[in-house]
Design an enzyme around this catalytic site. Structure first.
Site, PDB file in Angstrom:
ATOM      1  N   GLU A   1      32.615  30.030  41.534  1.00  0.00           N
ATOM      2  CA  GLU A   1      33.886  29.962  40.813  1.00  0.00           C
ATOM      3  C   GLU A   1      33.608  29.497  39.389  1.00  0.00           C
ATOM      4  OE1 GLU A   1      36.881  30.720  41.940  1.00  0.00           O
ATOM      5  OE2 GLU A   1      36.583  30.852  44.110  1.00  0.00           O
TER       6      GLU A   1
ATOM      7  N   CYS B   1      36.826  33.897  40.236  1.00  0.00           N
ATOM      8  CA  CYS B   1      35.721  34.063  41.181  1.00  0.00           C
ATOM      9  C   CYS B   1      34.766  35.162  40.722  1.00  0.00           C
ATOM     10  CB  CYS B   1      36.246  34.368  42.580  1.00  0.00           C
ATOM     11  SG  CYS B   1      37.204  35.886  42.680  1.00  0.00           S
TER      12      CYS B   1
ATOM     13  N   ASP C   1      45.000  31.268  39.206  1.00  0.00           N
ATOM     14  CA  ASP C   1      43.953  31.501  40.201  1.00  0.00           C
ATOM     15  C   ASP C   1      44.157  32.885  40.814  1.00  0.00           C
ATOM     16  OD1 ASP C   1      41.923  31.236  42.013  1.00  0.00           O
ATOM     17  OD2 ASP C   1      43.047  29.967  43.395  1.00  0.00           O
TER      18      ASP C   1
END
Length: 578
Positions: free
Chosen positions: A560, A517, A490
């Site tokens: 996302e 993202c 992430d």
């Protein structure tokens, strides 16, 4: 996650000045560039644009980390690095003063490095973007303020939610089509079985997972202190755009759908307080004034934390103390309007010429030091500067989906939580696996993560501070086995460091979950993961088998993307064909 970096299309519209792109200044006429420097020098405050060099003939492929390492080796103390793109063989380096700049030129100019002779020379200051826009005499935007603000903060708010979701699906599908074409291009160079892989079944995009809430969902907003362009009265709200674009006006947030009623009330309360203090707002052009902005955080209990930010250079200690007391009293005086349980002030210091930058500290004034939030049954403490998802209900959907996709076994599975932040993903999945190992470059975030582990009574999760590219190789060797390890990545908007991707490629990891993202910005990572092995890229490639967009940011263009990557046994297939 989208909050790891600042954007103007989500509600955290910042007030920090930015300089225009260097390539624009490179072609500027000398006298105009000199005028820009003169404007900068009129200010008593520091601007490193005044102490800048142009470093050219840089070796091809040299990335920013290698530049930093080279400067450290030669004991060069710089203020800011300003790369101009991977294809360019030059960059700009800003310094705190003439002495540091001249020292850098002496050491770098004529230095032979990796077969090239570097050229270092004084560079002209880039023109202040606001002044440049004024000089360009561009036509003024005469649209209503609300229209301009909605375009900057939540541009999709005029569309029905179904249409917003469809636009995001189409954008994701377009990006993944390009990725699947690149994967097939790499595989087609080898005459090996491809397990029926085609452009149509690689990186297949599933329907967008919709946010459970579409209005008032943000649990963190930053409101700028400015003035009404018409009445000149103090106004606390969102700026209408970036300073880089020459925009400094502020507009009220009363009609912004992604901001909760409680946060709007806090903005009004802060506006009244600032007016009463008699201290003017900070002027980003003249760099004079005091009040900059207020950061507001909240949880699902409707508890609120406020962090007022003020320039404190010429405020006495006694005045700072009194301001803190006045601020706390003003913010907590009406609990029926906003349940403010935590109050901080942040006194920033304007850099002066020749000084080094020190990060401003948070001064706790009253109430709780942290907010508490529950996510999928796990408890998390949120400090003033900690990263936390702005849409908690959407984050729960994201984390649950990840856990369901990877089929974790509580008896054998290990989760490697890369770029773990405060540990939200790993901790939420800890009860579904045997072990969680996390890593993040920000030490304070890792401290929060390990504290969250203790507060949740977990014994199978551990988080480490350091660069992923430095720690991943060792972590993978010690904890990653082909059968039971899943890596969850992430990273910030730009993606992982190339060395971290190399570590994943060369490890035994067979399944990777990549949360992005900004899939377009992370495409370089995706290409590295899927490219066939070569002299510079070891390990079998990964194939993107499933893509799921998750709408954590309704009313905006952002979302996302979850990508599931699985190993493709390319080496084995090639050997079988020999």
């Amino acid at each position: 996650m989208a909050e790891k970096t600042n954007t103007t299309t989500e509600a955290d519209i910042k007030a920090e000045p930015e300089m225009m792109a260097e390539k624009d200044n490179a072609n500027a006429e000398p006298e105009k560039a000199t005028e820009a420097k003169t404007e900068l020098s009129k200010r008593s405050e520091f601007s490193s644009e005044m102490f800048k060099i142009h470093l050219s003939n840089i070796p091809a492929g040299m990335h920013i980390g290698q530049i930093k390492k080279m400067l450290k080796k030669w004991d060069i103390d710089y203020h800011k690095l300003k790369p101009t793109g991977a294809k360019n063989k030059y960059m700009y380096i800003n310094f705190a003063n003439d002495e540091d700049r001249n020292k850098a030129i002496d050491k770098l100019d004529g230095l032979e490095y990796r077969g090239r002779v570097l050229k270092a020379q004084i560079a002209q200051a880039a023109k202040d973007p606001f002044l440049k826009k004024k000089e360009d005499d561009e036509p003024e935007d005469t649209r209503p303020t609300l229209v301009r603000l909605m375009e900057a903060v939540c541009p999709l708010s005029g569309l029905p939610y179904e249409e917003q979701v469809q636009k995001k699906f189409e954008k994701c599908a377009e990006l993944m089509k390009g990725l699947s074409q690149e994967v097939m291009k790499g595989l087609s160079a080898y005459k090996i079985p491809n397990f029926n892989l085609t452009e149509d079944n690689i990186a297949v995009v599933e329907p967008v997972l919709r946010s459970p809430v579409t209005a008032g969902y943000r649990n963190k907003c930053e409101f700028t202190v400015g003035s009404n362009p018409e009445t000149k009265e103090i106004l606390v709200g969102f700026r209408l755009g970036k300073y880089k674009a020459g925009i400094i006006n502020v507009a009220t947030v009363d009609d912004i759908p992604i901001v909760s009623d409680e946060m709007k009330q806090v903005a009004r309360m802060f506006q009244d307080f600032v007016t009463k203090t008699g201290l003017p707002p900070y002027n980003i052009c003249s760099q004079e004034g005091y009040w900059k902005h207020i950061t507001v955080r909240s949880n699902r209990k409707n508890e609120v934390m406020v962090i007022g930010v003020i320039r404190g250079d010429d405020l006495t200690d006694a005045r700072k103390i009194s301001l803190g007391q006045e601020f706390s009293e003003a913010m907590t005086a009406a609990p029926d309007k906003a349940n403010i349980v935590s109050v901080y002030l942040q006194f920033t210091q304007q850099m002066k010429k020749g000084n080094k930058r020190d990060g401003p500290l948070y001064t706790h004034i009253s109430g709780q030091e942290r907010l508490q939030e529950d996510v999928l049954g796990a408890k998390f403490s949120i400090s003033p500067g900690a990263f936390f998802q702005v849409n908690v209900q959407g984050a729960e959907l994201l984390f649950k989906t990840i856990g369901d996709l990877v089929n974790l076994d509580p008896e054998s599975s290990t989760v490697l939580d890369v770029c773990c932040g405060t540990g939200t993903i790993g901790i939420c999945l800890a009860t579904r696996c045997k072990k969680v190992i996390g890593v993040d470059i920000i030490e304070s975030a890792v401290d929060d993560a390990n504290q969250n582990v203790k507060e949740n009574g977990l014994t199978n999760a551990k988080f480490m501070a350091g660069r992923a590219e430095h720690l991943l190789d060792r972590i993978c060797r010690e904890h990653a086995s082909p059968e039971n390890t899943v890596a969850i990545v992430d990273p910030p908007r730009a993606g992982l460091h190339p060395k971290a991707v190399h570590a994943i490629r060369s490890s035994k990891i067979q399944k990777l979950v990549y949360i992005s993202c900004d899939a377009n910005a992370a495409m370089g990572n995706f290409n590295m993961l899927t490219r066939p092995p070569s002299k510079t890229l070891s390990g079998d490639p990964f194939i993107p088998t499933k893509v799921i967009p998750v709408d954590l940011f309704p009313q905006t263009n952002h979302f996302e993307t979850i990508l599931i990557f699985e190993r493709f046994p390319m080496t084995k297939l090639i050997l079988e064909e020999l």
